[in-house]
Write a protein that holds these residues in place. Sequence first.
Motif, PDB file in Angstrom:
ATOM      1  N   VAL A   1       9.964   3.410  -1.627  1.00  0.00           N
ATOM      2  CA  VAL A   1       9.109   4.459  -1.682  1.00  0.00           C
ATOM      3  C   VAL A   1       9.538   5.813  -1.065  1.00  0.00           C
ATOM      4  N   THR A   2       8.884   5.424   0.794  1.00  0.00           N
ATOM      5  CA  THR A   2       9.594   6.551   1.102  1.00  0.00           C
ATOM      6  C   THR A   2      10.940   7.608   0.382  1.00  0.00           C
ATOM      7  N   GLU A   3      11.725   6.907  -0.133  1.00  0.00           N
ATOM      8  CA  GLU A   3      12.190   7.856  -1.174  1.00  0.00           C
ATOM      9  C   GLU A   3      12.053   8.463  -2.141  1.00  0.00           C
ATOM     10  N   ALA A   4      11.174   7.913  -2.814  1.00  0.00           N
ATOM     11  CA  ALA A   4      10.642   9.043  -3.346  1.00  0.00           C
ATOM     12  C   ALA A   4       9.723  10.074  -3.033  1.00  0.00           C
TER      13      ALA A   4
ATOM     14  N   THR B   1       4.276  -1.919 -11.115  1.00  0.00           N
ATOM     15  CA  THR B   1       3.186  -1.463 -10.973  1.00  0.00           C
ATOM     16  C   THR B   1       2.496  -0.796 -10.598  1.00  0.00           C
ATOM     17  N   VAL B   2       2.208  -0.068 -10.728  1.00  0.00           N
ATOM     18  CA  VAL B   2       1.819   0.990  -9.957  1.00  0.00           C
ATOM     19  C   VAL B   2      -0.021   1.414  -9.978  1.00  0.00           C
ATOM     20  N   ASP B   3      -0.769   1.518  -8.926  1.00  0.00           N
ATOM     21  CA  ASP B   3      -2.026   1.945  -9.691  1.00  0.00           C
ATOM     22  C   ASP B   3      -2.931   2.566  -8.401  1.00  0.00           C
ATOM     23  N   LEU B   4      -1.897   3.650  -8.671  1.00  0.00           N
ATOM     24  CA  LEU B   4      -2.956   5.370  -8.480  1.00  0.00           C
ATOM     25  C   LEU B   4      -4.220   4.862  -7.612  1.00  0.00           C
ATOM     26  N   ALA B   5      -5.022   5.376  -8.227  1.00  0.00           N
ATOM     27  CA  ALA B   5      -6.446   4.779  -7.651  1.00  0.00           C
ATOM     28  C   ALA B   5      -6.828   3.545  -6.424  1.00  0.00           C
ATOM     29  N   GLY B   6      -5.811   2.427  -6.615  1.00  0.00           N
ATOM     30  CA  GLY B   6      -5.655   1.289  -5.399  1.00  0.00           C
ATOM     31  C   GLY B   6      -4.960   1.718  -4.843  1.00  0.00           C
TER      32      GLY B   6
ATOM     33  N   ARG C   1       0.667  -1.049  -0.115  1.00  0.00           N
ATOM     34  CA  ARG C   1      -0.040   0.422   0.386  1.00  0.00           C
ATOM     35  C   ARG C   1       0.848   1.143   0.087  1.00  0.00           C
ATOM     36  N   VAL C   2       0.143   2.659  -0.931  1.00  0.00           N
ATOM     37  CA  VAL C   2       1.143   3.093  -0.973  1.00  0.00           C
ATOM     38  C   VAL C   2       0.427   4.767  -0.263  1.00  0.00           C
ATOM     39  N   GLU C   3       0.717   5.862   0.144  1.00  0.00           N
ATOM     40  CA  GLU C   3      -0.518   6.417   0.681  1.00  0.00           C
ATOM     41  C   GLU C   3       0.728   7.990   0.509  1.00  0.00           C
ATOM     42  N   GLY C   4      -0.553   9.222  -0.126  1.00  0.00           N
ATOM     43  CA  GLY C   4       0.080   9.975  -1.005  1.00  0.00           C
ATOM     44  C   GLY C   4       0.363  10.560  -2.198  1.00  0.00           C
TER      45      GLY C   4
ATOM     46  N   CYS D   1       3.914  11.027  -9.364  1.00  0.00           N
ATOM     47  CA  CYS D   1       4.294  10.350  -8.746  1.00  0.00           C
ATOM     48  C   CYS D   1       4.220   9.158  -8.602  1.00  0.00           C
ATOM     49  N   VAL D   2       3.296   8.261  -9.616  1.00  0.00           N
ATOM     50  CA  VAL D   2       3.218   7.093  -9.545  1.00  0.00           C
ATOM     51  C   VAL D   2       4.857   7.020 -11.088  1.00  0.00           C
ATOM     52  N   ARG D   3       5.348   7.903 -11.596  1.00  0.00           N
ATOM     53  CA  ARG D   3       6.132   7.450 -12.150  1.00  0.00           C
ATOM     54  C   ARG D   3       7.373   8.169 -11.388  1.00  0.00           C
ATOM     55  N   ALA D   4       7.459   8.491 -10.106  1.00  0.00           N
ATOM     56  CA  ALA D   4       8.896   8.917  -9.386  1.00  0.00           C
ATOM     57  C   ALA D   4       8.637   7.567  -8.380  1.00  0.00           C
ATOM     58  N   VAL D   5       7.651   6.953  -7.893  1.00  0.00           N
ATOM     59  CA  VAL D   5       7.146   5.390  -7.444  1.00  0.00           C
ATOM     60  C   VAL D   5       7.557   4.935  -7.763  1.00  0.00           C
TER      61      VAL D   5
END
Length: 69
Positions: free
Chosen positions: A60-63, A35-40, A8-11, A17-21
């Motif tokens: 993820v924290t680094e991003a 694979t990043v799910d923005l909505a999810g 799970r990723v918050e924020g 954001c998706v590309r950074a993660v």
Amino acid sequence: MSTTSTYRVEGMTCDHCVRAVRAEVAEVPGVTDVTVDLAGKSVTVTSEGEIDAAAVKAAVTEAGFEVPE
Ligand SMILES: [Cu+2]
């Protein structure tokens, strides 16, 4: 053998954001696909062998985002 795990990723609010993660997590050793799910609010990581969850969370924290416990 590849392993898939989802975190799970918050924020995340937009495609930047998706590309950074995606870019940060892709650098974790052993990771073959991200694979990043923005909505999810999640990131699914495919890796060779066992993935280091702490390393994914650190990426993820680094991003600039959070993986809640
Ligand atoms: Cu954004």
